[in-house]
Design a protein around this motif. Sequence first.
Motif, PDB file in Angstrom:
ATOM      1  N   LEU A  62      -2.527   4.638 -16.714  1.00  0.00           N
ATOM      2  CA  LEU A  62      -2.448   5.177 -15.359  1.00  0.00           C
ATOM      3  C   LEU A  62      -2.899   4.076 -14.417  1.00  0.00           C
ATOM      4  O   LEU A  62      -3.894   3.389 -14.667  1.00  0.00           O
ATOM      5  CB  LEU A  62      -3.348   6.399 -15.198  1.00  0.00           C
ATOM      6  CG  LEU A  62      -3.337   7.062 -13.811  1.00  0.00           C
ATOM      7  CD1 LEU A  62      -1.989   7.727 -13.537  1.00  0.00           C
ATOM      8  CD2 LEU A  62      -4.466   8.085 -13.697  1.00  0.00           C
ATOM      9  N   SER A  63      -2.155   3.922 -13.317  1.00  0.00           N
ATOM     10  CA  SER A  63      -2.431   2.882 -12.327  1.00  0.00           C
ATOM     11  C   SER A  63      -2.575   3.523 -10.958  1.00  0.00           C
ATOM     12  O   SER A  63      -2.248   4.707 -10.769  1.00  0.00           O
ATOM     13  CB  SER A  63      -1.272   1.867 -12.334  1.00  0.00           C
ATOM     14  OG  SER A  63      -1.297   1.032 -11.200  1.00  0.00           O
ATOM     15  N   ILE A  64      -3.081   2.760 -10.004  1.00  0.00           N
ATOM     16  CA  ILE A  64      -3.045   3.179  -8.604  1.00  0.00           C
ATOM     17  C   ILE A  64      -2.833   1.943  -7.743  1.00  0.00           C
ATOM     18  O   ILE A  64      -3.416   0.884  -8.008  1.00  0.00           O
ATOM     19  CB  ILE A  64      -4.323   3.945  -8.187  1.00  0.00           C
ATOM     20  CG1 ILE A  64      -4.183   4.494  -6.766  1.00  0.00           C
ATOM     21  CG2 ILE A  64      -5.568   3.095  -8.341  1.00  0.00           C
ATOM     22  CD1 ILE A  64      -5.247   5.509  -6.388  1.00  0.00           C
ATOM     23  N   ASP A  65      -1.954   2.062  -6.740  1.00  0.00           N
ATOM     24  CA  ASP A  65      -1.705   0.945  -5.846  1.00  0.00           C
ATOM     25  C   ASP A  65      -1.448   1.471  -4.435  1.00  0.00           C
ATOM     26  O   ASP A  65      -1.628   2.650  -4.156  1.00  0.00           O
ATOM     27  CB  ASP A  65      -0.550   0.067  -6.353  1.00  0.00           C
ATOM     28  CG  ASP A  65       0.762   0.840  -6.517  1.00  0.00           C
ATOM     29  OD1 ASP A  65       0.915   1.933  -5.935  1.00  0.00           O
ATOM     30  OD2 ASP A  65       1.653   0.350  -7.237  1.00  0.00           O
ATOM     31  N   GLY A  66      -1.037   0.582  -3.540  1.00  0.00           N
ATOM     32  CA  GLY A  66      -0.827   0.953  -2.144  1.00  0.00           C
ATOM     33  C   GLY A  66      -1.793   0.202  -1.237  1.00  0.00           C
ATOM     34  O   GLY A  66      -2.683  -0.511  -1.696  1.00  0.00           O
ATOM     35  N   ASN A  67      -1.589   0.370   0.042  1.00  0.00           N
ATOM     36  CA  ASN A  67      -2.339  -0.372   1.049  1.00  0.00           C
ATOM     37  C   ASN A  67      -3.720   0.238   1.257  1.00  0.00           C
ATOM     38  O   ASN A  67      -3.870   1.278   1.892  1.00  0.00           O
ATOM     39  CB  ASN A  67      -1.555  -0.385   2.369  1.00  0.00           C
ATOM     40  CG  ASN A  67      -2.122  -1.377   3.360  1.00  0.00           C
ATOM     41  OD1 ASN A  67      -3.294  -1.746   3.309  1.00  0.00           O
ATOM     42  ND2 ASN A  67      -1.283  -1.826   4.281  1.00  0.00           N
ATOM     43  N   GLU A  68      -4.740  -0.415   0.729  1.00  0.00           N
ATOM     44  CA  GLU A  68      -6.111   0.085   0.858  1.00  0.00           C
ATOM     45  C   GLU A  68      -6.585   0.065   2.311  1.00  0.00           C
ATOM     46  O   GLU A  68      -7.402   0.893   2.720  1.00  0.00           O
ATOM     47  CB  GLU A  68      -7.056  -0.763   0.020  1.00  0.00           C
ATOM     48  CG  GLU A  68      -6.781  -0.715  -1.466  1.00  0.00           C
ATOM     49  CD  GLU A  68      -7.590  -1.759  -2.216  1.00  0.00           C
ATOM     50  OE1 GLU A  68      -8.687  -1.423  -2.690  1.00  0.00           O
ATOM     51  OE2 GLU A  68      -7.130  -2.911  -2.293  1.00  0.00           O
ATOM     52  N   ALA A  69      -6.085  -0.900   3.075  1.00  0.00           N
ATOM     53  CA  ALA A  69      -6.548  -1.047   4.459  1.00  0.00           C
ATOM     54  C   ALA A  69      -6.175   0.173   5.299  1.00  0.00           C
ATOM     55  O   ALA A  69      -6.939   0.597   6.171  1.00  0.00           O
ATOM     56  CB  ALA A  69      -5.964  -2.317   5.077  1.00  0.00           C
ATOM     57  N   THR A  70      -4.998   0.751   5.048  1.00  0.00           N
ATOM     58  CA  THR A  70      -4.570   1.911   5.829  1.00  0.00           C
ATOM     59  C   THR A  70      -5.027   3.220   5.201  1.00  0.00           C
ATOM     60  O   THR A  70      -5.260   4.201   5.908  1.00  0.00           O
ATOM     61  CB  THR A  70      -3.039   1.927   5.994  1.00  0.00           C
ATOM     62  OG1 THR A  70      -2.428   1.925   4.698  1.00  0.00           O
ATOM     63  CG2 THR A  70      -2.555   0.712   6.757  1.00  0.00           C
ATOM     64  N   ALA A  71      -5.159   3.259   3.871  1.00  0.00           N
ATOM     65  CA  ALA A  71      -5.535   4.502   3.199  1.00  0.00           C
ATOM     66  C   ALA A  71      -7.036   4.769   3.268  1.00  0.00           C
ATOM     67  O   ALA A  71      -7.475   5.916   3.144  1.00  0.00           O
ATOM     68  CB  ALA A  71      -5.081   4.463   1.739  1.00  0.00           C
ATOM     69  N   GLY A  72      -7.813   3.724   3.461  1.00  0.00           N
ATOM     70  CA  GLY A  72      -9.258   3.903   3.461  1.00  0.00           C
ATOM     71  C   GLY A  72      -9.798   4.077   2.055  1.00  0.00           C
ATOM     72  O   GLY A  72      -9.103   3.852   1.058  1.00  0.00           O
TER      73      GLY A  72
END
Length: 333
Positions: free
Chosen positions: A164-174
């Motif tokens: 299982l992975s997780i990704d995406g823009n941390e800066a916008t998601a908080g």
Amino acid sequence: MPAPDLSRLRALPRAEVHVHLEGCFDAPLLERWARRHGETMPRPLERLFEFQGLADFLDFLDWACGLVRTREELAEAAHDFSRRMDRSGASYADLIVNPTHWRHWVARLPEMIDALDAGFRAAEQEGLPRVGLCISLLRTQSAQAAAQVVDELVALRHPRVVALSIDGNEATAGRTGPRFADAFRRAAAAGLRRTVHAGESSGPEGVRDAIELLGADRIDHGVRAIEDPSVVALLVERQIPLGICPTSNLVLKVYPSLEEHPIDRLRRAGVPVSINTDDPALLGTSLEREYALCAEAFGWDDEVLRDVARTSIEASFAENALKAQLRERLAGW
């Protein structure tokens, strides 16, 4: 120090542990799919992979994956990835796939995995390297949506799916570690490994959350851990490997130059680091090129290159027998 020999680096036994299928589509393939389905190209072909930043980059991934509508196209994408990996000399890959980018498949996860598996099985029958799938959550998903993905993976128990992975823009998601902690805990209980994007658009606090809240076996990027000595110490103490993608970090403006990139400082501090491509087609790179860039920038000799390759093997979620084969081959490089 002479420029590294790319053909020799292609022969270096190693794995790739941080690469996204969404970033492996060549421009002519995307153009062919767009024409087939009557979709408008976001930019002319010659400028298709010019991005204004991480947000623009992620929007492009949604567009590109939205072109894939049939089982045959998914299998084709998988097979193309295996050929790309073989050209770079990688012997195994943990490949990240985030269903939220694939609008025609996001609600059909078992079918999606089955179609990808068909492409990978065909590739392996041709002698191409083995691929494990890391199914990824998106940071903006809800805890409920994450739980549903984990439930599907646990029920499916597909041998192709390793993590299982997780990704995406941390800066916008908080900060999202607390939201997904339960999903990652349940995935681990079911035998899935855990790999977490952190320390790219977030700082070192994202890396700490990945370790302490999500139980990361491996961290994708993780480079901004260098900003907090206590986080570096935590990585060293627990020997948690980082899947680092140097060119990606430069193109997406995490660092202004390779000379200022912290991969060598992290390595010297005792953090296990591997070299990866992230999104090779979109970034115009390859695995052997990434090794060559680092070797040249930091003066790495064969011993360092072998150590980094060994980390990639150990950090991978490949089967133990394959890891043993790769270690044996690496000793003879």
